[in-house]
Design a protein around this motif. Structure first.
Motif, PDB file in Angstrom:
ATOM      1  N   ARG A  95      65.168  43.755 -24.881  1.00 60.98           N
ATOM      2  CA  ARG A  95      64.885  42.674 -24.106  1.00 60.98           C
ATOM      3  C   ARG A  95      63.606  42.506 -23.154  1.00 60.98           C
ATOM      4  O   ARG A  95      63.749  42.158 -22.117  1.00 60.98           O
ATOM      5  CB  ARG A  95      66.208  42.830 -22.906  1.00 60.98           C
ATOM      6  N   THR A  96      62.723  42.123 -24.145  1.00 60.03           N
ATOM      7  CA  THR A  96      61.374  41.957 -23.459  1.00 60.03           C
ATOM      8  C   THR A  96      61.333  40.503 -23.080  1.00 60.03           C
ATOM      9  O   THR A  96      62.118  39.644 -23.532  1.00 60.03           O
ATOM     10  CB  THR A  96      60.095  42.327 -24.498  1.00 60.03           C
ATOM     11  N   LEU A  97      60.064  40.168 -22.450  1.00 57.50           N
ATOM     12  CA  LEU A  97      60.124  38.705 -22.070  1.00 57.50           C
ATOM     13  C   LEU A  97      60.295  37.640 -23.117  1.00 57.50           C
ATOM     14  O   LEU A  97      59.547  37.913 -24.123  1.00 57.50           O
ATOM     15  CB  LEU A  97      58.730  38.641 -21.389  1.00 57.50           C
ATOM     16  N   TYR A  98      61.108  36.697 -22.554  1.00 61.02           N
ATOM     17  CA  TYR A  98      61.399  35.573 -23.568  1.00 61.02           C
ATOM     18  C   TYR A  98      62.019  36.115 -25.001  1.00 61.02           C
ATOM     19  O   TYR A  98      62.047  35.337 -25.945  1.00 61.02           O
ATOM     20  CB  TYR A  98      60.178  34.778 -24.135  1.00 61.02           C
ATOM     21  N   TYR A  99      62.926  37.136 -24.905  1.00 59.32           N
ATOM     22  CA  TYR A  99      63.610  37.622 -26.084  1.00 59.32           C
ATOM     23  C   TYR A  99      64.716  36.745 -26.441  1.00 59.32           C
ATOM     24  O   TYR A  99      64.884  36.430 -27.702  1.00 59.32           O
ATOM     25  CB  TYR A  99      64.301  38.931 -25.868  1.00 59.32           C
ATOM     26  N   ASN A 100      65.158  35.934 -25.696  1.00 58.21           N
ATOM     27  CA  ASN A 100      66.377  34.803 -26.018  1.00 58.21           C
ATOM     28  C   ASN A 100      65.717  33.805 -26.915  1.00 58.21           C
ATOM     29  O   ASN A 100      66.343  33.408 -27.813  1.00 58.21           O
ATOM     30  CB  ASN A 100      66.804  34.519 -24.787  1.00 58.21           C
ATOM     31  N   ALA A 101      64.438  33.069 -26.537  1.00 62.48           N
ATOM     32  CA  ALA A 101      63.932  32.234 -27.235  1.00 62.48           C
ATOM     33  C   ALA A 101      63.512  32.785 -28.692  1.00 62.48           C
ATOM     34  O   ALA A 101      63.805  32.148 -29.746  1.00 62.48           O
ATOM     35  CB  ALA A 101      62.694  31.593 -26.530  1.00 62.48           C
ATOM     36  N   LYS A 102      63.009  33.819 -28.568  1.00 53.94           N
ATOM     37  CA  LYS A 102      62.605  34.577 -29.986  1.00 53.94           C
ATOM     38  C   LYS A 102      63.591  34.696 -30.984  1.00 53.94           C
ATOM     39  O   LYS A 102      63.618  34.304 -32.100  1.00 53.94           O
ATOM     40  CB  LYS A 102      61.827  35.719 -29.584  1.00 53.94           C
ATOM     41  N   ILE A 103      64.773  35.511 -30.703  1.00 52.39           N
ATOM     42  CA  ILE A 103      66.009  35.611 -31.446  1.00 52.39           C
ATOM     43  C   ILE A 103      66.553  34.349 -31.868  1.00 52.39           C
ATOM     44  O   ILE A 103      67.411  34.200 -32.700  1.00 52.39           O
ATOM     45  CB  ILE A 103      66.761  36.733 -30.839  1.00 52.39           C
ATOM     46  N   SER A 104      66.688  33.481 -30.842  1.00 52.88           N
ATOM     47  CA  SER A 104      67.337  32.109 -31.355  1.00 52.88           C
ATOM     48  C   SER A 104      66.459  31.492 -32.550  1.00 52.88           C
ATOM     49  O   SER A 104      66.931  30.950 -33.454  1.00 52.88           O
ATOM     50  CB  SER A 104      67.142  31.326 -30.104  1.00 52.88           C
ATOM     51  N   GLY A 105      65.123  31.528 -32.443  1.00 54.08           N
ATOM     52  CA  GLY A 105      64.377  31.035 -33.670  1.00 54.08           C
ATOM     53  C   GLY A 105      64.561  32.004 -34.793  1.00 54.08           C
ATOM     54  O   GLY A 105      64.637  31.216 -35.846  1.00 54.08           O
ATOM     55  N   ILE A 106      64.727  33.252 -34.648  1.00 54.03           N
ATOM     56  CA  ILE A 106      64.894  34.086 -35.799  1.00 54.03           C
ATOM     57  C   ILE A 106      66.247  33.725 -36.501  1.00 54.03           C
ATOM     58  O   ILE A 106      66.330  33.748 -37.843  1.00 54.03           O
ATOM     59  CB  ILE A 106      64.689  35.394 -35.528  1.00 54.03           C
ATOM     60  N   LEU A 107      67.140  33.593 -35.696  1.00 55.19           N
ATOM     61  CA  LEU A 107      68.568  33.422 -36.236  1.00 55.19           C
ATOM     62  C   LEU A 107      68.768  31.985 -37.083  1.00 55.19           C
ATOM     63  O   LEU A 107      69.408  32.119 -38.048  1.00 55.19           O
ATOM     64  CB  LEU A 107      69.603  33.610 -35.063  1.00 55.19           C
ATOM     65  N   THR A 108      68.088  30.990 -36.437  1.00 56.44           N
ATOM     66  CA  THR A 108      67.950  29.841 -37.014  1.00 56.44           C
ATOM     67  C   THR A 108      67.434  29.869 -38.357  1.00 56.44           C
ATOM     68  O   THR A 108      67.706  28.968 -39.490  1.00 56.44           O
ATOM     69  CB  THR A 108      66.915  29.008 -36.282  1.00 56.44           C
ATOM     70  N   ASP A 109      66.334  30.700 -38.591  1.00 60.52           N
ATOM     71  CA  ASP A 109      65.756  30.830 -39.737  1.00 60.52           C
ATOM     72  C   ASP A 109      66.719  31.531 -40.583  1.00 60.52           C
ATOM     73  O   ASP A 109      66.709  31.180 -42.165  1.00 60.52           O
ATOM     74  CB  ASP A 109      64.414  31.797 -39.567  1.00 60.52           C
ATOM     75  N   VAL A 110      67.357  32.499 -40.272  1.00 57.92           N
ATOM     76  CA  VAL A 110      68.426  33.448 -41.204  1.00 57.92           C
ATOM     77  C   VAL A 110      69.484  32.488 -41.737  1.00 57.92           C
ATOM     78  O   VAL A 110      69.749  32.401 -42.991  1.00 57.92           O
ATOM     79  CB  VAL A 110      68.950  34.394 -40.146  1.00 57.92           C
ATOM     80  N   ILE A 111      69.894  31.681 -40.613  1.00 54.51           N
ATOM     81  CA  ILE A 111      71.085  30.819 -41.133  1.00 54.51           C
ATOM     82  C   ILE A 111      70.719  29.796 -42.087  1.00 54.51           C
ATOM     83  O   ILE A 111      71.451  29.602 -43.285  1.00 54.51           O
ATOM     84  CB  ILE A 111      71.835  30.183 -40.026  1.00 54.51           C
ATOM     85  N   THR A 112      69.305  29.119 -42.078  1.00 52.47           N
ATOM     86  CA  THR A 112      68.860  28.366 -42.959  1.00 52.47           C
ATOM     87  C   THR A 112      68.636  28.953 -44.055  1.00 52.47           C
ATOM     88  O   THR A 112      68.838  28.156 -45.300  1.00 52.47           O
ATOM     89  CB  THR A 112      67.341  27.675 -42.377  1.00 52.47           C
ATOM     90  N   LYS A 113      68.030  30.082 -44.379  1.00 59.86           N
ATOM     91  CA  LYS A 113      67.838  30.921 -45.537  1.00 59.86           C
ATOM     92  C   LYS A 113      69.289  31.035 -46.078  1.00 59.86           C
ATOM     93  O   LYS A 113      69.404  30.774 -47.421  1.00 59.86           O
ATOM     94  CB  LYS A 113      67.186  32.014 -45.315  1.00 59.86           C
ATOM     95  N   ALA A 114      70.356  31.344 -45.491  1.00 60.61           N
ATOM     96  CA  ALA A 114      71.652  31.633 -45.916  1.00 60.61           C
ATOM     97  C   ALA A 114      72.104  30.308 -46.665  1.00 60.61           C
ATOM     98  O   ALA A 114      72.834  30.178 -47.795  1.00 60.61           O
ATOM     99  CB  ALA A 114      72.550  32.189 -44.893  1.00 60.61           C
TER     100      ALA A 114
END
Length: 293
Positions: free
Chosen positions: A148-167
């Motif tokens: 939970r470092t600074l701005y972690y919510n924004a970062k993991i939201s972007g990564i999850l978008t990438d994961v679901i897109t790839k799926a």
């Protein structure tokens, strides 16, 4: 909603094993769930279908969809699990939401339940037997959530978008008739980007790549979400926008340079995409630039 409107909110991310799973109990999640098998194997039963999760398997289920683990004494696994919403509508609910059982099920307690117009796989469950390349991304989500470092919510939201897109892309490409179709379609797309300014037609492109025009159109639509004609038009309009913004070429010149047969046809399609005709677009863009700079 459309898939390109998602903005995932990750409510919980962890790595868990068989000791954290209730045996032979039907579970109903209040929010969406993602399961990625990191180690071992286990089956998750959804209705009459058992999703066999082994190393590299992915399962995404929508909120409110009942599932159950199939386990025995020898079952061992580690799963990267993510509780999330597809939007930020319920981001005020920051703590993990308790899962429901059949006896405690209340549809009013489901959160973040959306229906996709262009990604029907996400309206129930999405199961991919093997998609190992996303593993490192999911581990990053788990670590970001845990530290939970600074701005972690924004970062993991972007990564999850990438994961679901790839799926979703993996499922789309897996539904083609031939394994070679995927690489061929990418060659077609590359060809369009290089030759959009020429008088290319569906029949011309299909003939060049030895496809039947109808089948090529089907593959392009699966890959891009647009028909072949719409895709070519989109590339032409995108390049026309760039020329209007960065050059002093006339509308007639830009029409020719982007592959349109006449100015009227160019203006009609340009307005349909952007909402204004090419001349007005240039005027509006110049005003915007003067206001900004």
């Amino acid at each position: 909603m459309r898939f390109d409107e998602i903005h995932p909110f990750v409510r919980y991310a962890r790595i868990f094993d068989e000791s954290a799973v209730p045996d032979d109990t039907t579970l109903i999640p209040r929010d969406a769930r993602l399961f990625y098998c990191y180690e071992g194997e286990v089956a998750i039963e959804i209705g009459d279908f058992a999703c066999e999760l082994t190393k590299g398997s992915l399962l995404i289920i929508k909120p409110g969809l009942a599932y159950k683990y199939q386990m025995n004494l020898n079952t061992h696994f580690k799963i990267i699990g993510i509780n999330f919403d597809f939007t930020y509508e319920y981001s005020h609910l920051t703590r993990p939401i308790d899962i429901m059982s059949i006896h405690s099920y209340n549809p009013d307690e489901i959160v973040g339940n959306v229906c996709f117009d262009d990604a029907p796989e996400l309206n129930s469950y999405l199961y991919i037997p093997s998609i190992i390349p996303i593993e490192s991304k999911l581990l990053k989500i788990e670590k970001e959530y845990r530290t939970r470092t600074l701005y972690y919510n924004a970062k993991i939201s972007g990564i999850l978008t990438d994961v679901i897109t790839k799926a979703l892309r993996t499922v789309t490409f897996a539904n083609t008739k031939d394994d070679n179709d995927t690489s061929l379609i990418m060659n077609v797309i590359d060809y369009i980007h290089k030759h959009f300014n020429e008088k290319i037609t569906n029949e011309h492109i299909a003939s060049r790549f030895n496809f039947h025009p109808n089948y090529l159109n089907t593959l392009i639509k699966k890959t891009t979400g647009m028909s072949l004609h719409q895709y070519v038009l989109g590339i032409r309009i995108s390049n026309a926008v760039s020329l209007l913004e960065t050059t002093s070429k006339s509308v007639g010149e830009i029409s020719t340079l982007t592959g349109f047969d006449e100015i009227a046809n160019f203006s009609k399609h340009f307005k349909k995409v952007t909402g204004v005709n090419p001349s007005n677009y240039r005027k509006i863009n110049n005003i915007s630039k003067s206001e900004l700079f």
